[in-house]
Design a protein around this motif. Structure first.
Motif, PDB file in Angstrom:
ATOM      1  N   GLU A  81    -123.669   4.737  28.414  1.00 44.95           N
ATOM      2  CA  GLU A  81    -122.645   4.603  29.456  1.00 44.95           C
ATOM      3  C   GLU A  81    -122.501   5.900  30.257  1.00 44.95           C
ATOM      4  O   GLU A  81    -122.360   5.880  31.485  1.00 44.95           O
ATOM      5  CB  GLU A  81    -121.300   4.234  28.824  1.00 44.95           C
ATOM      6  N   GLU A  82    -122.534   7.035  29.565  1.00 43.16           N
ATOM      7  CA  GLU A  82    -122.413   8.324  30.246  1.00 43.16           C
ATOM      8  C   GLU A  82    -123.605   8.565  31.177  1.00 43.16           C
ATOM      9  O   GLU A  82    -123.451   9.081  32.287  1.00 43.16           O
ATOM     10  CB  GLU A  82    -122.314   9.450  29.213  1.00 43.16           C
ATOM     11  N   ILE A  83    -124.792   8.181  30.709  1.00 48.15           N
ATOM     12  CA  ILE A  83    -125.996   8.355  31.551  1.00 48.15           C
ATOM     13  C   ILE A  83    -125.921   7.438  32.767  1.00 48.15           C
ATOM     14  O   ILE A  83    -126.295   7.824  33.881  1.00 48.15           O
ATOM     15  CB  ILE A  83    -127.280   8.081  30.731  1.00 48.15           C
ATOM     16  N   GLU A  84    -125.449   6.191  32.574  1.00 58.45           N
ATOM     17  CA  GLU A  84    -125.296   5.263  33.699  1.00 58.45           C
ATOM     18  C   GLU A  84    -124.358   5.839  34.753  1.00 58.45           C
ATOM     19  O   GLU A  84    -124.610   5.728  35.960  1.00 58.45           O
ATOM     20  CB  GLU A  84    -124.761   3.913  33.202  1.00 58.45           C
ATOM     21  N   LYS A 122    -123.814   8.992  35.271  1.00 59.16           N
ATOM     22  CA  LYS A 122    -124.514  10.111  35.900  1.00 59.16           C
ATOM     23  C   LYS A 122    -125.494   9.608  36.962  1.00 59.16           C
ATOM     24  O   LYS A 122    -125.593  10.179  38.057  1.00 59.16           O
ATOM     25  CB  LYS A 122    -125.271  10.899  34.825  1.00 59.16           C
ATOM     26  N   ILE A 123    -126.211   8.513  36.644  1.00 60.92           N
ATOM     27  CA  ILE A 123    -127.162   7.927  37.605  1.00 60.92           C
ATOM     28  C   ILE A 123    -126.418   7.472  38.855  1.00 60.92           C
ATOM     29  O   ILE A 123    -126.872   7.686  39.988  1.00 60.92           O
ATOM     30  CB  ILE A 123    -127.923   6.746  36.959  1.00 60.92           C
ATOM     31  N   GLU A 124    -125.268   6.832  38.651  1.00 58.94           N
ATOM     32  CA  GLU A 124    -124.482   6.350  39.789  1.00 58.94           C
ATOM     33  C   GLU A 124    -124.012   7.522  40.654  1.00 58.94           C
ATOM     34  O   GLU A 124    -124.089   7.474  41.888  1.00 58.94           O
ATOM     35  CB  GLU A 124    -123.283   5.546  39.293  1.00 58.94           C
ATOM     36  N   GLU A 125    -123.541   8.592  40.021  1.00 58.89           N
ATOM     37  CA  GLU A 125    -123.068   9.762  40.762  1.00 58.89           C
ATOM     38  C   GLU A 125    -124.196  10.399  41.575  1.00 58.89           C
ATOM     39  O   GLU A 125    -124.014  10.763  42.741  1.00 58.89           O
ATOM     40  CB  GLU A 125    -122.489  10.787  39.787  1.00 58.89           C
ATOM     41  N   LEU A 126    -125.376  10.532  40.966  1.00 54.13           N
ATOM     42  CA  LEU A 126    -126.517  11.128  41.673  1.00 54.13           C
ATOM     43  C   LEU A 126    -126.979  10.231  42.814  1.00 54.13           C
ATOM     44  O   LEU A 126    -127.373  10.712  43.881  1.00 54.13           O
ATOM     45  CB  LEU A 126    -127.663  11.384  40.688  1.00 54.13           C
ATOM     46  N   GLY A 127    -126.958   8.892  42.583  1.00 59.31           N
ATOM     47  CA  GLY A 127    -127.337   7.956  43.641  1.00 59.31           C
ATOM     48  C   GLY A 127    -126.400   8.047  44.831  1.00 59.31           C
ATOM     49  O   GLY A 127    -126.834   8.024  45.990  1.00 59.31           O
ATOM     50  N   LYS A 171    -135.323   8.689  33.377  1.00 61.87           N
ATOM     51  CA  LYS A 171    -136.260   8.671  32.240  1.00 61.87           C
ATOM     52  C   LYS A 171    -135.502   8.721  30.919  1.00 61.87           C
ATOM     53  O   LYS A 171    -135.841   8.009  29.964  1.00 61.87           O
ATOM     54  CB  LYS A 171    -137.224   9.864  32.341  1.00 61.87           C
ATOM     55  N   GLU A 172    -134.485   9.583  30.857  1.00 64.33           N
ATOM     56  CA  GLU A 172    -133.671   9.673  29.648  1.00 64.33           C
ATOM     57  C   GLU A 172    -132.978   8.346  29.363  1.00 64.33           C
ATOM     58  O   GLU A 172    -132.904   7.903  28.215  1.00 64.33           O
ATOM     59  CB  GLU A 172    -132.634  10.783  29.818  1.00 64.33           C
ATOM     60  N   TYR A 173    -132.481   7.707  30.438  1.00 63.72           N
ATOM     61  CA  TYR A 173    -131.798   6.411  30.294  1.00 63.72           C
ATOM     62  C   TYR A 173    -132.738   5.364  29.688  1.00 63.72           C
ATOM     63  O   TYR A 173    -132.376   4.646  28.753  1.00 63.72           O
ATOM     64  CB  TYR A 173    -131.312   5.949  31.671  1.00 63.72           C
ATOM     65  N   GLU A 174    -133.950   5.280  30.233  1.00 66.72           N
ATOM     66  CA  GLU A 174    -134.921   4.302  29.728  1.00 66.72           C
ATOM     67  C   GLU A 174    -135.237   4.552  28.253  1.00 66.72           C
ATOM     68  O   GLU A 174    -135.347   3.618  27.460  1.00 66.72           O
ATOM     69  CB  GLU A 174    -136.198   4.358  30.570  1.00 66.72           C
ATOM     70  N   THR A 175    -135.386   5.826  27.881  1.00 63.46           N
ATOM     71  CA  THR A 175    -135.682   6.176  26.488  1.00 63.46           C
ATOM     72  C   THR A 175    -134.550   5.755  25.561  1.00 63.46           C
ATOM     73  O   THR A 175    -134.784   5.168  24.493  1.00 63.46           O
ATOM     74  CB  THR A 175    -135.919   7.695  26.358  1.00 63.46           C
ATOM     75  N   LYS A 176    -133.300   6.045  25.971  1.00 59.54           N
ATOM     76  CA  LYS A 176    -132.143   5.722  25.129  1.00 59.54           C
ATOM     77  C   LYS A 176    -131.959   4.212  24.994  1.00 59.54           C
ATOM     78  O   LYS A 176    -131.672   3.712  23.895  1.00 59.54           O
ATOM     79  CB  LYS A 176    -130.872   6.349  25.719  1.00 59.54           C
ATOM     80  N   VAL A 177    -132.116   3.496  26.105  1.00 54.49           N
ATOM     81  CA  VAL A 177    -131.960   2.031  26.061  1.00 54.49           C
ATOM     82  C   VAL A 177    -133.030   1.404  25.176  1.00 54.49           C
ATOM     83  O   VAL A 177    -132.760   0.504  24.368  1.00 54.49           O
ATOM     84  CB  VAL A 177    -132.019   1.435  27.488  1.00 54.49           C
ATOM     85  N   GLU A 178    -134.260   1.888  25.341  1.00 48.44           N
ATOM     86  CA  GLU A 178    -135.359   1.363  24.526  1.00 48.44           C
ATOM     87  C   GLU A 178    -135.100   1.603  23.032  1.00 48.44           C
ATOM     88  O   GLU A 178    -135.320   0.725  22.196  1.00 48.44           O
ATOM     89  CB  GLU A 178    -136.666   2.035  24.956  1.00 48.44           C
ATOM     90  N   ARG A 179    -134.576   2.794  22.696  1.00 48.72           N
ATOM     91  CA  ARG A 179    -134.279   3.109  21.300  1.00 48.72           C
ATOM     92  C   ARG A 179    -133.147   2.234  20.771  1.00 48.72           C
ATOM     93  O   ARG A 179    -133.195   1.754  19.624  1.00 48.72           O
ATOM     94  CB  ARG A 179    -133.899   4.591  21.184  1.00 48.72           C
ATOM     95  N   TYR A 180    -132.116   2.010  21.596  1.00 51.29           N
ATOM     96  CA  TYR A 180    -130.990   1.179  21.168  1.00 51.29           C
ATOM     97  C   TYR A 180    -131.445  -0.260  20.901  1.00 51.29           C
ATOM     98  O   TYR A 180    -131.059  -0.871  19.898  1.00 51.29           O
ATOM     99  CB  TYR A 180    -129.890   1.190  22.230  1.00 51.29           C
ATOM    100  N   LEU A 181    -132.269  -0.792  21.798  1.00 51.13           N
ATOM    101  CA  LEU A 181    -132.772  -2.156  21.612  1.00 51.13           C
ATOM    102  C   LEU A 181    -133.631  -2.260  20.356  1.00 51.13           C
ATOM    103  O   LEU A 181    -133.598  -3.269  19.639  1.00 51.13           O
ATOM    104  CB  LEU A 181    -133.576  -2.593  22.847  1.00 51.13           C
ATOM    105  N   GLU A 182    -134.399  -1.214  20.094  1.00 54.41           N
ATOM    106  CA  GLU A 182    -135.237  -1.176  18.896  1.00 54.41           C
ATOM    107  C   GLU A 182    -134.373  -1.234  17.631  1.00 54.41           C
ATOM    108  O   GLU A 182    -134.655  -1.992  16.691  1.00 54.41           O
ATOM    109  CB  GLU A 182    -136.070   0.106  18.937  1.00 54.41           C
ATOM    110  N   LEU A 183    -133.294  -0.437  17.625  1.00 52.41           N
ATOM    111  CA  LEU A 183    -132.389  -0.436  16.469  1.00 52.41           C
ATOM    112  C   LEU A 183    -131.633  -1.754  16.349  1.00 52.41           C
ATOM    113  O   LEU A 183    -131.416  -2.264  15.248  1.00 52.41           O
ATOM    114  CB  LEU A 183    -131.393   0.725  16.588  1.00 52.41           C
ATOM    115  N   GLU A 184    -131.241  -2.321  17.500  1.00 56.31           N
ATOM    116  CA  GLU A 184    -130.510  -3.590  17.481  1.00 56.31           C
ATOM    117  C   GLU A 184    -131.387  -4.709  16.918  1.00 56.31           C
ATOM    118  O   GLU A 184    -130.923  -5.536  16.122  1.00 56.31           O
ATOM    119  CB  GLU A 184    -130.051  -3.936  18.901  1.00 56.31           C
ATOM    120  N   MET A 185    -132.651  -4.706  17.303  1.00 56.93           N
ATOM    121  CA  MET A 185    -133.574  -5.712  16.776  1.00 56.93           C
ATOM    122  C   MET A 185    -133.757  -5.517  15.261  1.00 56.93           C
ATOM    123  O   MET A 185    -133.815  -6.490  14.500  1.00 56.93           O
ATOM    124  CB  MET A 185    -134.926  -5.603  17.492  1.00 56.93           C
ATOM    125  N   LYS A 186    -133.786  -4.268  14.841  1.00 59.19           N
ATOM    126  CA  LYS A 186    -133.937  -3.984  13.413  1.00 59.19           C
ATOM    127  C   LYS A 186    -132.722  -4.484  12.631  1.00 59.19           C
ATOM    128  O   LYS A 186    -132.850  -5.033  11.529  1.00 59.19           O
ATOM    129  CB  LYS A 186    -134.122  -2.477  13.202  1.00 59.19           C
TER     130      LYS A 186
END
Length: 649
Positions: free
Chosen positions: A592-595, A597-602, A628-643
């Motif tokens: 959420e914090e990264i999202e 940040k992305i919105e603010e920079l946009g 890039k950081e956002y994609e990495t974190k989301v991918e990791r969260y989805l990986e853990l959620e699937m686990k």
């Protein structure tokens, strides 16, 4: 990095100002949608960037080292070239780069200290990386297959339809991947599955993109920002079409507040003018001048506010417009109809009923028989079997070729063939022809224009406006939104929502279908047609989820076969490790914090004051890192959620 920078660009044709002191910046990786009414300068902006026309004034700064290419509405090809040759022609540079890379790689085995070779090797590697050209043949096959060009590979491009030629041109541009790609209505003549593939490729390969489109879901899915051209001015909004509407609503509220504040000031100034001007005339001429200027501003503000309000109300009414409930009569009774063309089964044992107020969208991939069903309803094509019982009613038909128009007549003759200057609408209203056509964005001076002198989009507007002057019970429309701008589509939607007869239409515009249709006829291929009452986008989402599930089941089945002996030897894990659990719990907050940040920079990148203060290159680079950081974190969260889900089961 700024690839294109326009400063104070102006362009005028005769007395019409198309661009007026326009500032525009395009950064690497941005995907910008350009919207606005036809004739407001969208194509002119493209042609200025392509250096096809020169602006009357202003500064045009474009990085000379980059390539810019555009998908035209009517692409041109050599008359003797085949589809396969046309695509191969755009890939020569990539293929030569791959050959040179392989040659240098072999030489470096023995000349590994050759600095010139190492430098060139690095340049070629970066070039092939950027174009994702390591497996070029595989990529070509995928693009050709997804755009349904495989069957035309050995045909001359000049013998294909206009829509098929555009797909050939689009395929070449996607494979070539110029530094900046300009797309003019890229989704025209693409079915929804081709559009989905196009979206995936543009996002996956991170194209830098400037595009004109009336497909609002496409804009939502692709655009990082949206610019609107209106009256020669350019206004930029963050995000896609939905965010554009939200920001436009906020703009309306701000304008209304400013207008109300001006009215309060005006009242105070009026009092002063009435009670104090005699004694202080000489020393307060400046105040008097400011008062008169303020009065003019107050006069003009309502027009701007009303223009935005009308646009937003049309958008809202399209979703929420109340419909008058009339007694519904049956128009068509369809019993087990079938039809083949060229040995291909298009319709097989289809049965349905169509009632007076039905609004039916006919959807599905290209070539499955949608237009064939329209022709059957119009009785221009016979059935192979089955029957259609048709009641006593009148049909109005709109096709992409606009056959109902006479190019030799002017607009007023088209709408008033018996003379006069009034038209009667299908809902019973009697209007002056200009008052009616103003709703379809035609200025008064167009009344004397010949139909043949109009653009494709203008002819479509005339044809659609003409339909609503006919006494008809059923409208049949074939791709009605093609060549229309977004303001005109909103007007069309308003008329269709309020139309009291039946509506049957073919469209690939998902947003348009979702708004208008209350029923779908879905062509699934090989003659199968199913009826659905759900929104089209919802149907497509479920269809995609089912396909993903099927693919996942196949993948799991394959993995189970190859890994079963290993799994049996391992101790079964029953819960996340302590470290994984902590990570799983903290990631949503971090994301959420990264999202944010992305919105603010946009927002900063869409505001010249912000990015000029911080440095546009710095902000752009920071945004890319955060993404890039956002994609990495989301991918990791989805990986853990699937686990977690796997451990539960």
């Amino acid at each position: 990095m700024a690839l294109v920078d326009l400063q104070n660009i102006s362009k005028q044709y005769d007395t019409k100002i198309v661009l007026k002191d326009v500032d525009f910046t395009l950064l690497q990786g941005q995907r910008i949608a350009v919207i606005g009414q036809n004739g407001q300068g969208k194509s002119t902006l493209f042609k200025v960037i392509m250096r096809q026309i020169e602006p009357d004034s202003g500064i045009l700064a474009i990085d000379k080292s980059i390539t810019i290419e555009m998908l035209d509405q009517n692409p041109q090809f050599e008359p003797t070239i085949t589809v396969k040759e046309a695509i191969a022609a755009v890939l020569v540079e990539l293929q030569n780069a791959k050959i040179e890379y392989d040659e240098i790689s072999n030489r470096l085995i023995n000349e590994y200290e050759n600095q010139d070779l190492l430098k060139r090797h690095s340049e070629l590697c970066a070039y092939l990386d950027y174009h994702n050209a390591w497996e070029l043949d595989t990529k070509v096959d995928r693009v050709v297959e997804q755009l349904h060009l495989k069957e035309y590979e050995d045909k001359l491009v000049s013998l294909l339809s206009g829509g098929e030629q555009r797909r050939v041109s689009l395929a070449g541009l996607l494979l070539k991947k110029p530094d900046i790609l300009l797309l003019d209505e890229p989704t025209n003549h693409l079915d929804v599955y081709m559009v989905e593939f196009l979206e995936q490729m543009l996002l996956k390969e991170n194209f830098t993109l400037l595009f004109i489109s009336h497909d609002r879901y496409f804009i939502d899915n692709i655009a990082t920002s949206t610019v609107e051209l209106d009256g020669g001015a350019l206004r930029r909004f963050h995000g896609g079409y939905t965010q554009y509407l939200e920001q436009k609503e906020q703009l309306l509220q701000n304008l209304q507040k400013e207008h109300d504040d001006l009215l309060d000031i005006l009242k105070r100034e009026q009092y002063w003018m009435q009670h104090g001007i005699s004694a202080r005339r000489k020393r307060n001429e400046r105040r008097k001048s400011e008062y008169l200027q303020l009065k003019e501003t107050v006069k003009t503000n309502p027009a701007q506010i009303n223009k935005i309000r009308l646009q937003l109300q049309r958008e809202q009414r399209s979703f929420n417009g109340e419909k008058i409930q009339n007694k519904r009569k049956q128009l068509f009774e369809v019993n087990n109809i079938s039809k083949q063309l060229g040995g291909k089964v298009l319709i097989k044992d289809f049965t349905t009923r169509i009632l007076q107020k039905d609004k039916i969208a006919i959807v599905g991939p290209n070539g499955t028989g949608k237009s064939t069903l329209l022709k059957i309803f119009l009785e221009t094509l016979s059935l192979d079997s089955g029957e259609i019982k048709k009641g006593d009613f009148k049909i109005g038909y709109f096709d992409q070729h606009r056959t109902m128009l006479d190019n030799e007549k002017n607009i007023i003759e088209t709408f008033c063939p018996l003379g006069g200057d009034r038209v009667k609408l299908s809902d019973g209203r009697d209007l002056h022809v200009y008052g009616y056509l103003k709703n379809f964005l035609f200025p008064r001076e167009y009344l004397d224009k010949k139909i043949g002198a109009l653009s494709g989009g203008e002819k479509n507007r005339v044809a659609l406006a003409l339909l609503f002057t006919k006494d008809i019970d059923c409208l049949i429309l074939d791709e009605p939104t093609n060549d229309l701008d977004l303001p005109t589509i909103n007007i069309l939607e308003e008329y269709l929502i309020n139309f009291q007869g039946a509506l049957i239409f073919v469209s690939h515009d998902r947003y348009f279908v979702d708004k208008i249709a209350d029923k779908l006829f879905i062509f699934r291929g090989e003659g199968e047609i199913i009826e659905s009452m759900q929104p089209y986008s919802e149907y497509l989402e479920i269809e995609k989820e089912l396909q993903d599930l099927s693919d996942y089941e196949k993948e799991v089945s394959t993995k189970a076969t190859t890994t079963e002996p290993i799994i049996k030897e391992q101790k079964k894990q029953t819960k996340l490790t302590f470290k994984e659990q902590k990570e799983y719990e903290s990631l949503p907050t971090i994301i959420e914090e990264i999202e944010q940040k992305i919105e603010e920079l946009g927002i900063c990148l869409s505001n010249p004051k912000c990015y000029e203060q911080r440095g546009i290159v710095v902000v752009s680079a920071e945004l890319e890192e955060v993404k890039k950081e956002y994609e990495t974190k989301v991918e990791r969260y989805l990986e853990l959620e699937m686990k977690v889900e796997e451990l539960k089961s």
